[in-house]
Design a protein around this motif. Sequence first.
Motif, PDB file in Angstrom:
ATOM      1  N   GLN A 265     -11.037  43.232  44.632  1.00  0.00           N
ATOM      2  CA  GLN A 265     -10.767  44.600  43.478  1.00  0.00           C
ATOM      3  C   GLN A 265     -12.262  44.938  42.998  1.00  0.00           C
ATOM      4  O   GLN A 265     -13.091  43.386  43.226  1.00  0.00           O
ATOM      5  N   GLU A 266     -12.943  46.629  43.145  1.00  0.00           N
ATOM      6  CA  GLU A 266     -14.210  46.590  42.603  1.00  0.00           C
ATOM      7  C   GLU A 266     -14.126  47.191  41.244  1.00  0.00           C
ATOM      8  O   GLU A 266     -12.741  47.889  41.059  1.00  0.00           O
ATOM      9  N   LEU A 267     -15.089  47.154  41.044  1.00  0.00           N
ATOM     10  CA  LEU A 267     -15.336  48.065  39.485  1.00  0.00           C
ATOM     11  C   LEU A 267     -16.275  48.717  40.511  1.00  0.00           C
ATOM     12  O   LEU A 267     -17.475  49.348  40.925  1.00  0.00           O
ATOM     13  N   GLY A 268     -16.088  50.375  40.583  1.00  0.00           N
ATOM     14  CA  GLY A 268     -16.560  51.196  40.754  1.00  0.00           C
ATOM     15  C   GLY A 268     -17.156  52.369  40.548  1.00  0.00           C
ATOM     16  O   GLY A 268     -17.191  52.985  39.183  1.00  0.00           O
ATOM     17  N   ILE A 423     -11.580  51.181  37.932  1.00  0.00           N
ATOM     18  CA  ILE A 423     -11.276  49.836  38.794  1.00  0.00           C
ATOM     19  C   ILE A 423     -10.489  49.861  39.459  1.00  0.00           C
ATOM     20  O   ILE A 423      -9.561  51.005  39.201  1.00  0.00           O
ATOM     21  N   TRP A 424     -10.490  49.359  40.397  1.00  0.00           N
ATOM     22  CA  TRP A 424      -9.750  50.017  41.654  1.00  0.00           C
ATOM     23  C   TRP A 424      -9.790  49.056  42.665  1.00  0.00           C
ATOM     24  O   TRP A 424     -10.762  47.671  42.919  1.00  0.00           O
ATOM     25  N   ASP A 449     -13.440  56.305  47.470  1.00  0.00           N
ATOM     26  CA  ASP A 449     -13.327  56.673  46.004  1.00  0.00           C
ATOM     27  C   ASP A 449     -14.627  56.591  44.788  1.00  0.00           C
ATOM     28  O   ASP A 449     -14.636  56.544  44.065  1.00  0.00           O
ATOM     29  N   CYS A 450     -15.906  56.232  45.886  1.00  0.00           N
ATOM     30  CA  CYS A 450     -16.474  56.355  44.905  1.00  0.00           C
ATOM     31  C   CYS A 450     -17.787  57.594  45.632  1.00  0.00           C
ATOM     32  O   CYS A 450     -19.093  57.237  44.189  1.00  0.00           O
ATOM     33  N   PHE A 451     -17.180  57.966  45.940  1.00  0.00           N
ATOM     34  CA  PHE A 451     -18.359  59.483  46.853  1.00  0.00           C
ATOM     35  C   PHE A 451     -19.778  59.110  47.248  1.00  0.00           C
ATOM     36  O   PHE A 451     -20.453  59.671  46.423  1.00  0.00           O
ATOM     37  N   TRP A 452     -19.882  58.257  47.481  1.00  0.00           N
ATOM     38  CA  TRP A 452     -21.331  57.236  47.677  1.00  0.00           C
ATOM     39  C   TRP A 452     -21.862  57.916  49.164  1.00  0.00           C
ATOM     40  O   TRP A 452     -20.992  58.233  50.058  1.00  0.00           O
ATOM     41  N   SER A 453     -23.241  57.937  48.993  1.00  0.00           N
ATOM     42  CA  SER A 453     -23.840  58.153  50.775  1.00  0.00           C
ATOM     43  C   SER A 453     -24.609  57.621  50.330  1.00  0.00           C
ATOM     44  O   SER A 453     -25.924  57.823  50.017  1.00  0.00           O
ATOM     45  N   ASN A 454     -24.876  57.501  51.756  1.00  0.00           N
ATOM     46  CA  ASN A 454     -26.265  56.648  52.572  1.00  0.00           C
ATOM     47  C   ASN A 454     -25.870  57.206  54.078  1.00  0.00           C
ATOM     48  O   ASN A 454     -25.419  56.166  54.903  1.00  0.00           O
ATOM     49  N   GLU A 455     -27.183  57.416  54.532  1.00  0.00           N
ATOM     50  CA  GLU A 455     -27.103  57.341  56.264  1.00  0.00           C
ATOM     51  C   GLU A 455     -27.194  56.740  56.523  1.00  0.00           C
ATOM     52  O   GLU A 455     -27.391  57.219  58.172  1.00  0.00           O
ATOM     53  N   ASP A 456     -28.549  55.697  56.650  1.00  0.00           N
ATOM     54  CA  ASP A 456     -28.270  54.282  57.128  1.00  0.00           C
ATOM     55  C   ASP A 456     -26.896  53.679  58.079  1.00  0.00           C
ATOM     56  O   ASP A 456     -26.183  53.415  58.774  1.00  0.00           O
ATOM     57  N   PRO A 489     -22.343  50.464  45.114  1.00  0.00           N
ATOM     58  CA  PRO A 489     -21.478  51.636  44.556  1.00  0.00           C
ATOM     59  C   PRO A 489     -20.400  51.156  44.091  1.00  0.00           C
ATOM     60  O   PRO A 489     -19.559  51.852  43.419  1.00  0.00           O
ATOM     61  N   TYR A 490     -20.236  49.718  44.772  1.00  0.00           N
ATOM     62  CA  TYR A 490     -18.646  49.178  44.294  1.00  0.00           C
ATOM     63  C   TYR A 490     -19.500  47.391  43.648  1.00  0.00           C
ATOM     64  O   TYR A 490     -20.417  47.375  44.300  1.00  0.00           O
TER      65      TYR A 490
END
Lengths: 535, 323, 293
Positions: A265-268, A423-424, A449-456, A489-490
Amino acid sequence: MKKLCLFLALMLLVALPMTAYNSEKSVLRIGIIQEPDTTSPFIATLAAFNVIDVRVYDNLIEYDDNLHPVGGLAEDWSVSEDGLVWTFNLREGIKWSDGEDFNADDVVWTYTALIEGEYPQSVQLTGITKCEKVDEYTVKLYTEAPKADMESIRVDIVPEHIYSNKSLEDLHTFAEDSPVGTGPFKLVEWKQGQFLKFEANENYFKGAPHIDEIVYVIFANADTLMLALKNGEIDAVTSIASNQVEMLEQNPNIEVVKALGRNFQELGFNCWDSPESKGNPLVLDPKIRLACDYAIDKEQIVEIALTGLGTPGTSLIPPSVGDWHWDPSDEKHNYDPEKAKQILEEAGYIDTDGDSIREDSEGNKLDFRFAVISSYGEAYVKASLIIQKNLQDIGINTNITTMDGGAQSDLIYSQNFDTDMYIWGWSAELDPSLKLSVVLTEQIGKRSDCFWSNEDYDELYKIQVSQVDREERLETVHEMQRIVYEEAPYIILYYPDAVEAYRTDKFEGWTRVPEGIGNSISQVNKSTFLSIRPK
Amino acid sequence: MNLSYLSKKLSHSIITLFIVITINFFLFRVIPGDPFAMIAKAGNLSAEYKEELSTLYGFNGSLPIQYVKYLRQLFTFDFGLSFKYRKPVLEILGNRLMATLLLAFFAQLFAIILGTVIGTLSAAFRGKKIDVAALGFALFIYAIPAFWLGIVLLSFFSVKLGILPLNGMVVAGLSHPTTWAYIKDVVHHLVLPVFSMGLAICGGYAIIMRGSLLDVLTEDYITTARAKGLKRKDIVIKHALPNAMLPMVTIIAINLGFMVSGAIQTETVFSWPGIGRLVYEALMARDYPVLQGAFLIISLTVIIANFIADILYGYLDPRIKYE
Amino acid sequence: MSSNINRKKVMKKGIIRFIDIFKENKMGVLGFYIIVFFLLVAFVGPLIYSYNPQEFAKGGLIAPPTKEFPLGTDDMGRSILGALIYGAKVSLMIGIFATLISVFIGTFIGIVSGFAGGKFDSVLMRITDGFMVLPKLPLIMILAALLGSSTRNIIIVIGLTGWTGTTRLVRSQTLSVKQRPFIERAVSVGAGKGYIMFRHILPNVFPLVFSNTILVAAGAILTETTLSFLGLGNPLVPSWGQILRGAFTSGAVSIGAWWYFVPAGLCVILLVLGFTLLGYSFDEILNPKLRRY
């Protein structure tokens, strides 16, 4: 007077306990709260579906008692030099529960339907382009690139002779009442809201089960579920309200199994870097999220929200999955509010007006909206209260709004992500690919569900998908988790334990998978159900 | 009772039904939460899958068009497919509705009988100790939340005494050798939920019965009867009670709406496989077709019950009968 | 001018007489004291006993009563007695405000519809029937999901679904008041509709509305408790319904934690009983047929 006697007689008649279950058959009774949504693998999305499919169907490759791949419907398999063609040799002599023979046609039909259409189990076959019949008992699978998770695929093989006349459209609504399968049990009756009844398949290719029937009894609340286990009306349960564990452990006839769970379970956070996002732009700063990770007392959350039945969280892939899990060890973000404050100070977030809430250089307050689902049981709400307090202590204010799962989903996907934190949770598979994919850039608006973006991170993902060398893949997967850990992100809050309980007085042969440390009943490995027998 | 009364009540019922259908439709289109997105997330699925589902259910077109489509479907008794189960809504509702009707019918019966007795005792012996005790009991029962009562009864009869079952409508998975055995099993499981739900409702009935009877007892013809020297028991039972029952009829019909509320609670406590629990689960899953269907069926039942009550009332109440 | 003074005098006399009769009604007096008791608990209690919902695990989790925690602890280790005291205010506030909304809507529609009569009345009554026929709890559940489960929204939702009973009552009373001669006179003198409804009908309808309001309040408190129990209330605010929910989801009954489950239930019962006693006593006094005089 007469009426009174009649009334009393009626009462007596009704109060007499029911005649005991027909004692000639051995019936294993398991209590559950969530029931499956359907009998068809092409429709089912609920986790509870495994109540049906693990008993009724088989996969090409199954898991042994240490969760390593072992032959199921396929006897053995091999892959070509270039890693693009897999050949499976199927077992001969297997029969479907309606008497028909199992052969390559069934596998080809199943895989082709999943590849050409879009169904819940289709996502596991990404990268597979074709399934071809070579002969009666041999099948070939063609892939675009080497597929590292091929051996972890869990696809239920369905009978071609039942499904052959169904179009891809039909599959979205077609469901047999009593599905024909190759598995150790047959579903003979399902009364919605009440129970599912399975009968043993005498002709199961790995040997007939030692019990005659399994009945999954559906309960509407945790209280009666527990009481039924206590008084012997049921023999096992697959989930327990955490503070009932102690009481159950005191019962000499009940064994409580606490295994590492495969959920987290994460805090997003709303990491959507786009003008369309309705999130607070301050949350886009990884320093703030990192500070939160140091500020949250995950031990306390496990203590209170899970009554100790879990492990504080670190990386994205849970430890129960094995060595795919990356252990931060000396890079671990321990509970350290002072460090958290330090990080915020150095990043320029200072409380200038004395209201205990920090601002940035332009005066924007660290005041975030926190969406919390209250309909999944109480753990989320409790965790959110603890998090709120923890963050308050380092100068971040949060406003909690509770809602049910649908409303939160709506908030994120249909309202332009109109919140800052939530939280999800996810349940993890034995292969890390699927879980690693949820934070990919390409999954924004889809699985993410966090819409994060990281190219690496995206690059590494593409690499690991085809890394057939386990050592190399391990390295890549670990590196990916480390990036997520640092950028946060999470924030993984905890890995809840999988807790089961069963009675030891009527049946024996409960097998833990992995040996000694896992759980038994809600496993995808069928061991327990093949070894269990009346005492 | 004449034709104009009958037709007036009938037209009222039909209009009410239409209004309910309309409210039903728009209510569910307005709730936040995309069920397809939820299904997709639950199964770790893709956006493509979400699209497939949307197309399958025809969630395209503007609201008025969907409304007309909905009305047309209703005419053919097509309540649509459940989002969660992918089966026809009527099929899903059918199974569960029977269970709730069984529970509700007997609970009502129990509540009416008990309520009438208590209310009558209270009114007939007004001011005496019996009145205080009966009224006190009725008011106390009225104040208890149905679920709380259910849990208390469960703890006592099922846990402490162990004589009644903990859950379900029958012993799960049991193959009953005879129909009689099946009936006995169901009755065995019905006792506690009926008792629990019936008790929770009877308080209101008792109070209304008491009020209604007190009303009647002040009428002139009662005073006349007493002057004539008729025994109190006869006056109450033969003269007053029949007239006092009239308002009860209307109240019972109206109360049917409450049955669902009580049912949701009772079914959750006793794991009774009824429509109340289904509504709760469907709400969580945003299973609109099921929710819409359930709402409609429940409302329809109440409308029909009200209509029957009106007819009965028209038949029993001499003022209307001889119009 | 003088009619105004007379009017006030008459009202004052009526109220004094009412109180005198009320004092004789044991049921009503009991109800009154119960409500006063809970009002004290709700507003004075927090000054005496301090409780902070953010202080977790002060005692053990779901621990039995001790000197420090007279009614034991809940599933987050907080004092149940504290939650009961603070929850009194929440349950009361939600109940009362929701009721005000219901009664306002119900009285308004009832008077307007009854007074206007004809087609307008018919249409309004059919719509009212429509709402009355919809299953109430599921409707509340859905609206709660729609608007979100903050305390304010719960009040609105319960208020918006509880007006149909009041409407029918007020309307039938309006119908009978409408027949009275002084209304005819007011109409013939040329008094405006609004004036008549507000100055003449409302005061005559008011006593009935008053006793009905109290009963509606009893129902509203019960509804909030049930909503919270089913998990649709606001878990961040300690109400009695939330305590019961905590007890239910943590399996308190099966582990025998009576302190978690029983006190909160008894409080709800007692408070609702208080309102009901009061409401029915008013009914007895104001309803001429029930009076013994």
